[in-house]
Design a protein around this motif. Structure first.
Motif, PDB file in Angstrom:
ATOM      1  N   ILE A 225      -8.307   3.639  -7.050  1.00 21.24           N
ATOM      2  CA  ILE A 225      -7.806   4.051  -8.354  1.00 21.24           C
ATOM      3  C   ILE A 225      -8.943   4.565  -9.236  1.00 21.24           C
ATOM      4  O   ILE A 225      -8.805   5.565  -9.947  1.00 21.24           O
ATOM      5  N   LYS A 226     -10.078   3.891  -9.175  1.00 21.52           N
ATOM      6  CA  LYS A 226     -11.228   4.323  -9.977  1.00 21.52           C
ATOM      7  C   LYS A 226     -11.661   5.728  -9.606  1.00 21.52           C
ATOM      8  O   LYS A 226     -11.984   6.551 -10.475  1.00 21.52           O
ATOM      9  N   GLU A 227     -11.656   6.027  -8.302  1.00 17.72           N
ATOM     10  CA  GLU A 227     -12.065   7.356  -7.860  1.00 17.72           C
ATOM     11  C   GLU A 227     -11.048   8.414  -8.282  1.00 17.72           C
ATOM     12  O   GLU A 227     -11.423   9.508  -8.724  1.00 17.72           O
ATOM     13  N   LEU A 228      -9.768   8.102  -8.179  1.00 10.06           N
ATOM     14  CA  LEU A 228      -8.752   9.056  -8.604  1.00 10.06           C
ATOM     15  C   LEU A 228      -8.813   9.282 -10.110  1.00 10.06           C
ATOM     16  O   LEU A 228      -8.640  10.412 -10.583  1.00 10.06           O
ATOM     17  N   GLU A 229      -9.058   8.221 -10.854  1.00  8.55           N
ATOM     18  CA  GLU A 229      -9.209   8.382 -12.307  1.00  8.55           C
ATOM     19  C   GLU A 229     -10.419   9.259 -12.611  1.00  8.55           C
ATOM     20  O   GLU A 229     -10.373  10.127 -13.496  1.00  8.55           O
TER      21      GLU A 229
ATOM     22  N   LYS B 130     -11.528  11.610 -10.911  1.00  4.13           N
ATOM     23  CA  LYS B 130     -11.147  12.979 -10.590  1.00  4.13           C
ATOM     24  C   LYS B 130     -10.074  13.509 -11.535  1.00  4.13           C
ATOM     25  O   LYS B 130      -9.549  14.595 -11.344  1.00  4.13           O
ATOM     26  N   ASN B 131      -9.715  12.721 -12.552  1.00  6.68           N
ATOM     27  CA  ASN B 131      -8.732  13.089 -13.575  1.00  6.68           C
ATOM     28  C   ASN B 131      -7.308  13.202 -13.046  1.00  6.68           C
ATOM     29  O   ASN B 131      -6.491  13.943 -13.589  1.00  6.68           O
ATOM     30  N   PHE B 132      -6.995  12.440 -11.998  1.00  4.75           N
ATOM     31  CA  PHE B 132      -5.596  12.223 -11.631  1.00  4.75           C
ATOM     32  C   PHE B 132      -5.006  11.224 -12.630  1.00  4.75           C
ATOM     33  O   PHE B 132      -5.735  10.445 -13.253  1.00  4.75           O
ATOM     34  N   ASN B 133      -3.693  11.242 -12.777  1.00  2.87           N
ATOM     35  CA  ASN B 133      -3.065  10.313 -13.721  1.00  2.87           C
ATOM     36  C   ASN B 133      -1.909   9.504 -13.130  1.00  2.87           C
ATOM     37  O   ASN B 133      -1.300   8.695 -13.850  1.00  2.87           O
ATOM     38  N   THR B 134      -1.616   9.687 -11.848  1.00  2.93           N
ATOM     39  CA  THR B 134      -0.470   9.012 -11.236  1.00  2.93           C
ATOM     40  C   THR B 134      -0.748   8.765  -9.765  1.00  2.93           C
ATOM     41  O   THR B 134      -1.360   9.601  -9.091  1.00  2.93           O
ATOM     42  N   ILE B 135      -0.274   7.618  -9.274  1.00  2.31           N
ATOM     43  CA  ILE B 135      -0.237   7.406  -7.831  1.00  2.31           C
ATOM     44  C   ILE B 135       1.217   7.190  -7.413  1.00  2.31           C
ATOM     45  O   ILE B 135       2.010   6.607  -8.152  1.00  2.31           O
TER      46      ILE B 135
ATOM     47  N   TYR C  54      -9.156  20.398 -12.637  1.00  4.29           N
ATOM     48  CA  TYR C  54      -8.872  19.155 -13.366  1.00  4.29           C
ATOM     49  C   TYR C  54     -10.109  18.714 -14.157  1.00  4.29           C
ATOM     50  O   TYR C  54     -10.601  17.609 -14.011  1.00  4.29           O
ATOM     51  N   GLN C  55     -10.620  19.582 -15.026  1.00  9.01           N
ATOM     52  CA  GLN C  55     -11.887  19.269 -15.690  1.00  9.01           C
ATOM     53  C   GLN C  55     -11.748  18.209 -16.769  1.00  9.01           C
ATOM     54  O   GLN C  55     -12.728  17.559 -17.134  1.00  9.01           O
ATOM     55  N   THR C  56     -10.572  18.042 -17.326  1.00  9.55           N
ATOM     56  CA  THR C  56     -10.350  17.075 -18.399  1.00  9.55           C
ATOM     57  C   THR C  56      -9.197  16.158 -18.027  1.00  9.55           C
ATOM     58  O   THR C  56      -8.435  16.428 -17.095  1.00  9.55           O
ATOM     59  N   LYS C  57      -9.056  15.081 -18.779  1.00 12.28           N
ATOM     60  CA  LYS C  57      -7.921  14.198 -18.560  1.00 12.28           C
ATOM     61  C   LYS C  57      -6.643  14.886 -19.007  1.00 12.28           C
ATOM     62  O   LYS C  57      -6.663  15.830 -19.817  1.00 12.28           O
TER      63      LYS C  57
END
Length: 509
Positions: A68-72, A74-79, A395-398
């Motif tokens: 989850i930390k890595e996906l966050e 990378k500015n992902f917001n959902t799993i 995905y440069q920003t949240k």
């Protein structure tokens, strides 16, 4: 397409972003990333695609946190976490046995902890949504025998509900008891867990040769065509799952990711200009009906083809699905084929910019609200550097997840009290909102200086946190201790609507 071209494309897109604004994202000055966009990763547990079997609680928790930390980052917001791969569960259930994919042992073996709860808590701690992914009809994978199933598997308890198709076993969708069981399973899941959505994938009837003639004879009623009857069975399940979800928690979304083609135009004038396998005909899933009848909150067609493939062209399908969802209360996301990058007969996938440019096409389309990536291991594998391009150039920003205002349009009020306190090389933002019950999440904005800036610019978003009984905290670890900051916090409702106003606080150097 070369890197120079994509940079030129970015420059042009930025110019248009500065000129045009949308109702939802507002002005995005200085950025090309939208403020609101679904960015999800499927986490596949079936056949242990993304999940290593046999982890104890400590190892599993460590894996969940690092993932989850890595996906966050990378500015992902959902799993989209697969919790029911095949008539089983990755959580303690009264209706299904423990999945063998969590322990690596015989189905029904208790791992001694709750994988779903750990993943859910971890996702929410990082401000990410968790969509609980279920596969309703599948009982076994290929060549798995029924005697390998746990004694409390629904297929063991009701063998008369089971049909063999090829080398796999399935629950018969035409039996009313099957539909009731599947609805009860979803009700249990939604009641017990604070999931943000329930998600179904693309497996419905496994094919036209499904052996359900006896079931059709018994329950077919006035249907003259077995195909229409099968589609109606699936439609009823989809509709009833949504009704029952909303009866329990009206804000919990229901989404489905069907295969990419509804019907081909050669078979139906309403279909797409494609020539591939259509789920209406082969899987008896009428996704168009779900859209038009309001059975689901989002649809994520798996458009797993390149923009050069003639029989199923990405661009053609993007436009077709956009036209089908326009005007209906539904969010359209696109399923992205990360697993095909540098690993497919179609040489278009050897270009590291194929998938990133598909995301840009989604944005330029103006109707697509984001994308879901299949699957986690491929994102992390980063073949030919495609995921670096997504991370650094796309995905440069949240971003915030799209709302489902049709489930509740009320705008929440801003938080009551927000304070910020410097703690060494970090700043802790504390939100006290205990007198209000309309908050699901909070968005933390940070501005340099002694006043707030542009809330429409996603560059200013530093975090999203879930409400916990009227309180929340956020630790900003990416600060310059020599600078002065102003923080603004908005409220996100249970249906994803953001407050127009923010509560602000200042921290001085």
């Amino acid at each position: 397409m070369n890197k120079g071209y994509i940079k030129t494309f970015f420059a042009v897109l930025l110019m248009f972003t500065l000129v045009f604004t949308s109702i939802e994202t507002g002005s995005a000055v200085g950025t090309i990333s939208p403020k609101v966009e679904m960015r999800a990763s499927w986490i596949s547990t079936v056949a242990n695609i993304d999940l290593k079997p046999g982890m104890d609680e400590a190892a599993y928790t460590s894996w969940a946190r690092s993932t989850i930390k890595e996906l966050e980052r990378k500015n992902f917001n959902t799993i989209v976490f697969q919790v029911k791969p095949s008539a089983d569960a990755l959580y303690p259930s009264e209706l299904a046995p423990w999945s063998r994919y969590i322990t690596g042992s015989k189905q029904g073996t208790n791992p001694g902890y709750d994988p779903l709860q750990i993943m859910l808590d971890t996702a929410h701690e990082h401000g990410m949504e968790l969509h609980a992914w279920i596969n309703p009809y599948r009982v076994t994978m290929a060549n798995q025998k029924l005697d390998e199933l746990a004694s409390n598997n629904i297929a063991s308890l009701h063998p008369e509900w089971v049909v063999k198709n090829g080398t796999q076993y399935y629950l018969d969708p035409g039996i009313p008891g099957v539909q009731s069981y599947l609805i009860d399973a979803v009700k249990e899941l939604v009641t017990k867990y604070d999931v943000d959505a329930v998600h179904m994938d693309d497996y419905f009837y496994p094919g036209v040769n499904f052996d359900d003639a006896a079931t059709y004879l018994q329950y077919g009623g006035n249907f003259d065509d077995i195909g229409d009857w099968r589609r109606n069975n699936v439609n009823e399940l989809v509709q009833n799952i949504n009704i029952n979800i909303k009866n329990i928690k009206p804000w919990v979304q229901f989404g489905i990711s069907p295969s990419g083609i509804w019907r081909n135009s050669k078979d139906d004038p309403e279909g797409s200009d494609t020539n591939g396998s259509a789920h209406y005909d082969s899987l008896f899933a009428d996704s168009r009906e779900w859209i038009q009848s309001g059975y689901i909150d989002y649809i994520t067609p798996q458009v797993y083809w390149s923009r050069q493939l003639a029989i199923a062209n990405y661009s053609v399908l993007l436009d077709w699905w956009s036209s089908q969802t326009e005007g209906y209360p539904i969010n359209l996301y696109i399923g992205m084929a990360d697993y095909k990058v540098n690993a497919n007969f179609d040489t278009a996938w050897n270009n590291p910019y194929e998938l990133p440019e598909q995301i840009l096409d989604n944005r330029a389309n103006g109707k697509t609200k984001g994308q879901m990536h299949f699957t986690l291991r491929d994102i992390l594998a980063n073949k030919i550097g495609y995921a670096d391009i997504v991370e650094n150039e796309i995905y440069q920003t949240k971003s915030l997840t799209p709302s489902t205002a049709w489930n509740g349009p009320a705008e929440p009020k801003k938080p009551i009290l927000v304070t910020a306190k410097k703690q060494g090389k970090s700043i802790q933002v504390t939100i006290d909102n205990k007198k209000r019950i309309d908050a699901r999440k909070y968005v933390i904005y940070r501005f340099e200086g002694n006043k707030a800036g542009d809330y429409s610019n996603p560059k200013n978003i530093v975090g999203v946190v879930y409400d916990k009984n009227g309180f929340a905290t956020f630790t900003d670890q990416k600060i310059d201790t020599n600078k002065q900051y102003t923080y603004g916090v908005t409220t996100i409702s249970y249906t994803g609507v953001e407050s127009k106003n923010a509560e602000e606080t200042k921290i001085k150097k």
